[in-house]
Design a protein around this motif. Structure first.
Motif, PDB file in Angstrom:
ATOM      1  N   LEU A  22      10.073  12.200  -4.260  1.00 52.17           N
ATOM      2  CA  LEU A  22       8.650  11.984  -4.530  1.00 52.17           C
ATOM      3  C   LEU A  22       8.396  10.546  -4.981  1.00 52.17           C
ATOM      4  O   LEU A  22       7.421   9.907  -4.543  1.00 52.17           O
ATOM      5  N   ILE A  23       9.255  10.020  -5.837  1.00 54.06           N
ATOM      6  CA  ILE A  23       9.085   8.650  -6.297  1.00 54.06           C
ATOM      7  C   ILE A  23       9.140   7.682  -5.118  1.00 54.06           C
ATOM      8  O   ILE A  23       8.313   6.758  -5.011  1.00 54.06           O
ATOM      9  N   ALA A  24      10.081   7.897  -4.193  1.00 55.78           N
ATOM     10  CA  ALA A  24      10.185   7.025  -3.017  1.00 55.78           C
ATOM     11  C   ALA A  24       8.974   7.179  -2.107  1.00 55.78           C
ATOM     12  O   ALA A  24       8.465   6.189  -1.556  1.00 55.78           O
ATOM     13  N   TYR A  25       8.495   8.414  -1.944  1.00 52.27           N
ATOM     14  CA  TYR A  25       7.304   8.639  -1.121  1.00 52.27           C
ATOM     15  C   TYR A  25       6.097   7.912  -1.702  1.00 52.27           C
ATOM     16  O   TYR A  25       5.325   7.260  -0.979  1.00 52.27           O
ATOM     17  N   LEU A  26       5.920   7.987  -3.009  1.00 53.58           N
ATOM     18  CA  LEU A  26       4.786   7.314  -3.650  1.00 53.58           C
ATOM     19  C   LEU A  26       4.900   5.796  -3.542  1.00 53.58           C
ATOM     20  O   LEU A  26       3.890   5.103  -3.391  1.00 53.58           O
ATOM     21  N   GLN A  27       6.121   5.269  -3.601  1.00 53.88           N
ATOM     22  CA  GLN A  27       6.314   3.832  -3.395  1.00 53.88           C
ATOM     23  C   GLN A  27       5.845   3.430  -1.999  1.00 53.88           C
ATOM     24  O   GLN A  27       5.167   2.402  -1.828  1.00 53.88           O
ATOM     25  N   SER A  28       6.219   4.228  -1.012  1.00 56.23           N
ATOM     26  CA  SER A  28       5.834   3.937   0.369  1.00 56.23           C
ATOM     27  C   SER A  28       4.320   3.985   0.534  1.00 56.23           C
ATOM     28  O   SER A  28       3.714   3.091   1.141  1.00 56.23           O
ATOM     29  N   LEU A  29       3.703   5.022   0.004  1.00 56.37           N
ATOM     30  CA  LEU A  29       2.257   5.171   0.132  1.00 56.37           C
ATOM     31  C   LEU A  29       1.527   4.053  -0.586  1.00 56.37           C
ATOM     32  O   LEU A  29       0.513   3.528  -0.088  1.00 56.37           O
ATOM     33  N   ARG A  30       2.047   3.654  -1.737  1.00 56.59           N
ATOM     34  CA  ARG A  30       1.412   2.567  -2.498  1.00 56.59           C
ATOM     35  C   ARG A  30       1.408   1.274  -1.682  1.00 56.59           C
ATOM     36  O   ARG A  30       0.389   0.565  -1.634  1.00 56.59           O
ATOM     37  N   ALA A  31       2.528   0.991  -1.032  1.00 59.17           N
ATOM     38  CA  ALA A  31       2.603  -0.221  -0.218  1.00 59.17           C
ATOM     39  C   ALA A  31       1.631  -0.149   0.958  1.00 59.17           C
ATOM     40  O   ALA A  31       0.965  -1.141   1.295  1.00 59.17           O
ATOM     41  N   GLU A  32       1.528   1.025   1.577  1.00 60.78           N
ATOM     42  CA  GLU A  32       0.631   1.188   2.728  1.00 60.78           C
ATOM     43  C   GLU A  32      -0.826   0.964   2.343  1.00 60.78           C
ATOM     44  O   GLU A  32      -1.625   0.445   3.140  1.00 60.78           O
ATOM     45  N   LEU A  33      -1.184   1.358   1.113  1.00 57.92           N
ATOM     46  CA  LEU A  33      -2.584   1.316   0.702  1.00 57.92           C
ATOM     47  C   LEU A  33      -2.968   0.061  -0.069  1.00 57.92           C
ATOM     48  O   LEU A  33      -4.100  -0.054  -0.541  1.00 57.92           O
ATOM     49  N   ARG A  34      -2.067  -0.906  -0.177  1.00 66.52           N
ATOM     50  CA  ARG A  34      -2.379  -2.150  -0.891  1.00 66.52           C
ATOM     51  C   ARG A  34      -3.648  -2.820  -0.364  1.00 66.52           C
ATOM     52  O   ARG A  34      -4.449  -3.332  -1.143  1.00 66.52           O
ATOM     53  N   PRO A  35      -3.871  -2.848   0.962  1.00 64.12           N
ATOM     54  CA  PRO A  35      -5.075  -3.543   1.454  1.00 64.12           C
ATOM     55  C   PRO A  35      -6.378  -2.791   1.194  1.00 64.12           C
ATOM     56  O   PRO A  35      -7.456  -3.301   1.492  1.00 64.12           O
ATOM     57  N   THR A  36      -6.310  -1.582   0.655  1.00 66.12           N
ATOM     58  CA  THR A  36      -7.498  -0.758   0.464  1.00 66.12           C
ATOM     59  C   THR A  36      -7.909  -0.754  -1.007  1.00 66.12           C
ATOM     60  O   THR A  36      -7.272  -1.396  -1.848  1.00 66.12           O
ATOM     61  N   ARG A  37      -8.943   0.015  -1.319  1.00 68.07           N
ATOM     62  CA  ARG A  37      -9.405   0.147  -2.700  1.00 68.07           C
ATOM     63  C   ARG A  37      -8.801   1.380  -3.381  1.00 68.07           C
ATOM     64  O   ARG A  37      -9.228   1.773  -4.467  1.00 68.07           O
ATOM     65  N   LEU A  38      -7.782   1.948  -2.732  1.00 68.33           N
ATOM     66  CA  LEU A  38      -7.111   3.118  -3.292  1.00 68.33           C
ATOM     67  C   LEU A  38      -5.840   2.692  -4.021  1.00 68.33           C
ATOM     68  O   LEU A  38      -5.108   1.825  -3.559  1.00 68.33           O
ATOM     69  N   THR A  39      -5.598   3.328  -5.147  1.00 69.29           N
ATOM     70  CA  THR A  39      -4.388   3.055  -5.920  1.00 69.29           C
ATOM     71  C   THR A  39      -3.514   4.306  -5.953  1.00 69.29           C
ATOM     72  O   THR A  39      -4.013   5.430  -5.891  1.00 69.29           O
ATOM     73  N   VAL A  40      -2.213   4.080  -6.046  1.00 71.05           N
ATOM     74  CA  VAL A  40      -1.247   5.175  -6.090  1.00 71.05           C
ATOM     75  C   VAL A  40      -0.476   5.083  -7.396  1.00 71.05           C
ATOM     76  O   VAL A  40       0.060   4.020  -7.738  1.00 71.05           O
ATOM     77  N   HIS A  41      -0.419   6.188  -8.115  1.00 70.77           N
ATOM     78  CA  HIS A  41       0.163   6.198  -9.454  1.00 70.77           C
ATOM     79  C   HIS A  41       1.317   7.195  -9.528  1.00 70.77           C
ATOM     80  O   HIS A  41       1.158   8.359  -9.157  1.00 70.77           O
ATOM     81  N   THR A  42       2.459   6.721 -10.005  1.00 70.78           N
ATOM     82  CA  THR A  42       3.639   7.565 -10.191  1.00 70.78           C
ATOM     83  C   THR A  42       3.743   7.940 -11.662  1.00 70.78           C
ATOM     84  O   THR A  42       3.882   7.068 -12.528  1.00 70.78           O
ATOM     85  N   ILE A  43       3.678   9.231 -11.935  1.00 76.60           N
ATOM     86  CA  ILE A  43       3.788   9.721 -13.314  1.00 76.60           C
ATOM     87  C   ILE A  43       5.192  10.275 -13.510  1.00 76.60           C
ATOM     88  O   ILE A  43       5.647  11.125 -12.738  1.00 76.60           O
ATOM     89  N   SER A  44       5.876   9.793 -14.538  1.00 74.47           N
ATOM     90  CA  SER A  44       7.234  10.263 -14.825  1.00 74.47           C
ATOM     91  C   SER A  44       7.278  10.861 -16.225  1.00 74.47           C
ATOM     92  O   SER A  44       7.589  10.164 -17.204  1.00 74.47           O
ATOM     93  N   PRO A  45       6.950  12.148 -16.356  1.00 72.38           N
ATOM     94  CA  PRO A  45       7.080  12.782 -17.664  1.00 72.38           C
ATOM     95  C   PRO A  45       8.550  12.982 -18.016  1.00 72.38           C
ATOM     96  O   PRO A  45       9.411  13.123 -17.139  1.00 72.38           O
ATOM     97  N   GLY A  46       8.794  12.993 -19.312  1.00 72.85           N
ATOM     98  CA  GLY A  46      10.089  13.433 -19.796  1.00 72.85           C
ATOM     99  C   GLY A  46       9.995  14.931 -20.004  1.00 72.85           C
ATOM    100  O   GLY A  46       9.801  15.695 -19.062  1.00 72.85           O
ATOM    101  N   TYR A  47      10.079  15.359 -21.237  1.00 74.76           N
ATOM    102  CA  TYR A  47       9.960  16.791 -21.544  1.00 74.76           C
ATOM    103  C   TYR A  47       8.568  17.085 -22.097  1.00 74.76           C
ATOM    104  O   TYR A  47       8.150  16.500 -23.097  1.00 74.76           O
ATOM    105  N   LEU A  48       7.844  17.960 -21.414  1.00 72.00           N
ATOM    106  CA  LEU A  48       6.535  18.405 -21.868  1.00 72.00           C
ATOM    107  C   LEU A  48       6.640  19.853 -22.338  1.00 72.00           C
ATOM    108  O   LEU A  48       7.392  20.643 -21.773  1.00 72.00           O
TER     109      LEU A  48
END
Length: 273
Positions: A159-185
């Motif tokens: 998932l982290i790698a997928y979000l990295q890829s999507l973030r790079a693809e959407l750099r030219p747009t007004r959309l942002t991609v955020h990776t959330i990494s919780p520890g223990y909730l």
């Protein structure tokens, strides 16, 4: 005006997803509550019934997720926040053939489920010309594999790698991609854990930090931050030392063991014992 006006949240039945929904509703946003527990979603929707829509698809079912998105877009328009939060966790033993079904289902929900959540909204969000945020809830467990937790760690690392890829693809747009990494909730997913959970965080505090971070434009958010520092410090150790420390910890319960959390849609031999 609230930071976000129209939001979609998967895994809204409890834990972090429910806390996110409550806070967004409190801020005045319209919210799509997506989950499998209809009763829990209906109870949550009572907070603001005129600003809630309830959906109960399997997040790994692309057609069902597309139908959900089409209904949302028709009634409320383009969302400015999509949070792919649905996820499952559980121990994994490679030597057990029955656990292959566990890995398959975990990948379907934790990894594929994020893509099926984003996909039906992406074109509309791009063409709207408005700012929008796509949020994927990963885990610090995706930073490094842990003994007995291979399926979960693999799903979150992917998932982290997928979000990295999507973030790079959407750099030219007004959309942002955020990776959330919780520890223990403090949620149902950790209730059966018998090992130490440093930095254990309540879902309300985690949701507050997540929404604040996304509104500020932070692309990588660790909950809480100190668990990220601890994980990075451990990663500096030689791999053999790191592995030895982790091998000394109790393992997460597997699907057929006491304390395990249910995995929706899982069908394998352990279920029959």
């Amino acid at each position: 005006m609230p930071p976000f006006q129209r939001a979609v949240i998967t895994g809204a039945c409890g834990g972090l997803g429910q806390a996110l929904a409550r806070q967004l509703l409190d801020s005045g946003a319209k919210v799509a509550l997506v989950g499998l527990n209809l009763e829990a979603l209906q109870s949550l929707a009572k907070l603001a019934p005129e600003r809630c829509r309830i959906y109960t698809p399997d997040v790994s079912n692309a057609a069902a997720m597309q139908a959900m998105a089409a209904d949302f877009l028709q009634h409320w328009g383009v969302p400015d926040l999509v949070i792919a939060n649905a996820g499952v966790a559980g121990g994994y033993e490679t030597a057990d053939p029955a656990d292959l079904a566990v890995m398959r289902r975990m990948l379907e929900i934790n990894l594929l489920g994020v893509a099926t959540t984003f996909q039906p909204f992406l074109s509309a969000m791009q063409h709207s010309g408005q700012k929008g945020a796509l949020v994927g809830v990963a885990s610090v467990a995706g930073w490094r594999g842990m003994p007995g937790n291979g399926a979960y760690c693999a799903s979150k690392a992917g998932l982290i790698a997928y979000l990295q890829s999507l973030r790079a693809e959407l750099r030219p747009t007004r959309l942002t991609v955020h990776t959330i990494s919780p520890g223990y909730l403090r949620t149902a997913l950790t209730a059966g854990n018998t090992f130490a959970m440093p930095g254990l965080l309540g879902p309300d505090e985690a949701a507050r930090d997540l929404l604040r971070g996304v509104a500020q434009g932070r692309e990588h958010i660790v909950l809480p931050r100190r668990i990220g520092w601890l994980s990075r410090a451990l990663s500096l150790l030689p791999a053999r030392w790191h592995d030895r420390i982790l091998l000394g910890q109790p393992r997460k319960p597997r699907a057929h063991q006491a304390g395990a959390t249910p995995i929706p849609g899982l069908s394998h031999p352990h279920d029959k014992t």
